[in-house]
Design an enzyme around this catalytic site. Sequence first.
Site, mmCIF file in Angstrom:
data_model
loop_
_atom_site.group_PDB
_atom_site.id
_atom_site.type_symbol
_atom_site.label_atom_id
_atom_site.label_comp_id
_atom_site.label_asym_id
_atom_site.label_seq_id
_atom_site.Cartn_x
_atom_site.Cartn_y
_atom_site.Cartn_z
ATOM 1 N N LYS A 7 10.005 -3.160 1.208
ATOM 2 C CA LYS A 7 9.495 -2.339 2.304
ATOM 3 C C LYS A 7 9.990 -0.934 2.040
ATOM 4 O O LYS A 7 11.182 -0.667 2.063
ATOM 5 C CB LYS A 7 10.020 -2.871 3.643
ATOM 6 C CG LYS A 7 9.875 -1.924 4.819
ATOM 7 C CD LYS A 7 8.456 -1.836 5.305
ATOM 8 C CE LYS A 7 8.329 -0.926 6.506
ATOM 9 N NZ LYS A 7 8.218 0.484 6.189
ATOM 10 N N ARG A 12 2.506 5.779 4.776
ATOM 11 C CA ARG A 12 1.432 4.893 4.359
ATOM 12 C C ARG A 12 0.127 5.676 4.257
ATOM 13 O O ARG A 12 -0.235 6.420 5.164
ATOM 14 C CB ARG A 12 1.287 3.751 5.352
ATOM 15 C CG ARG A 12 0.376 2.658 4.855
ATOM 16 C CD ARG A 12 0.543 1.425 5.667
ATOM 17 N NE ARG A 12 -0.403 0.404 5.283
ATOM 18 C CZ ARG A 12 -0.502 -0.756 5.897
ATOM 19 N NH1 ARG A 12 0.286 -1.026 6.920
ATOM 20 N NH2 ARG A 12 -1.378 -1.638 5.500
ATOM 21 N N ARG A 27 -2.693 7.289 8.230
ATOM 22 C CA ARG A 27 -2.985 6.307 9.285
ATOM 23 C C ARG A 27 -3.790 6.925 10.425
ATOM 24 O O ARG A 27 -4.509 6.235 11.117
ATOM 25 C CB ARG A 27 -1.685 5.759 9.877
ATOM 26 C CG ARG A 27 -1.025 4.748 9.035
ATOM 27 C CD ARG A 27 0.187 4.247 9.782
ATOM 28 N NE ARG A 27 0.749 3.148 9.038
ATOM 29 C CZ ARG A 27 1.507 2.225 9.566
ATOM 30 N NH1 ARG A 27 1.793 2.261 10.830
ATOM 31 N NH2 ARG A 27 1.992 1.265 8.828
ATOM 32 N N GLU A 55 1.971 3.475 -0.217
ATOM 33 C CA GLU A 55 2.952 4.323 0.446
ATOM 34 C C GLU A 55 3.343 5.463 -0.489
ATOM 35 O O GLU A 55 3.649 5.243 -1.657
ATOM 36 C CB GLU A 55 4.176 3.457 0.748
ATOM 37 C CG GLU A 55 5.140 4.072 1.669
ATOM 38 C CD GLU A 55 5.233 3.312 2.989
ATOM 39 O OE1 GLU A 55 6.076 3.716 3.793
ATOM 40 O OE2 GLU A 55 4.483 2.359 3.219
ATOM 41 N N PHE A 97 0.273 -1.305 -2.825
ATOM 42 C CA PHE A 97 0.588 -2.688 -2.512
ATOM 43 C C PHE A 97 -0.617 -3.530 -2.112
ATOM 44 O O PHE A 97 -0.488 -4.733 -1.903
ATOM 45 C CB PHE A 97 1.705 -2.820 -1.474
ATOM 46 C CG PHE A 97 1.532 -2.015 -0.218
ATOM 47 C CD1 PHE A 97 0.638 -2.396 0.759
ATOM 48 C CD2 PHE A 97 2.291 -0.882 -0.016
ATOM 49 C CE1 PHE A 97 0.494 -1.676 1.921
ATOM 50 C CE2 PHE A 97 2.164 -0.150 1.143
ATOM 51 C CZ PHE A 97 1.259 -0.555 2.121
ATOM 52 N N ARG A 172 -1.754 -6.258 13.652
ATOM 53 C CA ARG A 172 -0.456 -6.856 13.343
ATOM 54 C C ARG A 172 -0.612 -8.362 13.497
ATOM 55 O O ARG A 172 -1.342 -8.830 14.344
ATOM 56 C CB ARG A 172 0.622 -6.343 14.288
ATOM 57 C CG ARG A 172 0.945 -4.895 14.055
ATOM 58 C CD ARG A 172 2.213 -4.528 14.773
ATOM 59 N NE ARG A 172 2.465 -3.114 14.607
ATOM 60 C CZ ARG A 172 3.312 -2.611 13.739
ATOM 61 N NH1 ARG A 172 3.986 -3.409 12.951
ATOM 62 N NH2 ARG A 172 3.494 -1.323 13.653
ATOM 63 N N LYS A 178 7.566 -7.967 8.282
ATOM 64 C CA LYS A 178 8.582 -7.033 7.798
ATOM 65 C C LYS A 178 9.966 -7.546 8.177
ATOM 66 O O LYS A 178 10.170 -8.015 9.296
ATOM 67 C CB LYS A 178 8.377 -5.653 8.432
ATOM 68 C CG LYS A 178 7.071 -5.019 8.073
ATOM 69 C CD LYS A 178 6.903 -3.706 8.811
ATOM 70 C CE LYS A 178 5.504 -3.175 8.624
ATOM 71 N NZ LYS A 178 5.280 -1.956 9.396
#
Length: 183
Positions: A7, A12, A27, A55, A97, A172, A178
């Site tokens: 992480k 991001r 975002r 990221e 990622f 989510r 996370k």
Amino acid sequence: PFAVEDKYDGIRLQAHVGAERIVLVSRTLDDVTVSYPEVAAALRTLPPGLVLDGEVVALERDAGERIAPFRTLQQRLGRKRPSADLIARVPVAYVVFDVIAEDASLVIDEPYRERRGRLARHTWPAPTVRLAPSALASDAEAVEAAFVAARAAGNEGIVAKDPGAPYTPGRRGKTWIKLKRPL
């Protein structure tokens, strides 16, 4: 088993790789391409039609490819056109990622393991653009080892991902979890 990735403590961004131009989107759907010209230039080496999730992180200047703390990246935030001096003082990298589209076709319904396979087939222009390392973990010891290694590398923690899950933008859920420890 599930996939475990570090992480990162960065910003991001989606990277849209087109034949004529590269666009980095935050975002909040802001075009931040001019803020990270070295990332946009490196992404030009990739095939058009890619949309990537990743990221932007700052790199330690004297530690090779080690990721710097977020406070270092803050020097680059909000800069519409960073100077050459600032770019040299605060180098950044884009850590990829996930993939949202390839060959201009959405791949979000594919399981993570297949999307990860798509990413593994590309040659990444390191150190400026790189693929986030991923490993499989199937027990608490493997998770703890991954977490300890991520923290030792200066990262926030880990993200555990369901290998069979599709990409679910804006939601989510339990397919990406996370794990961080309070400082």
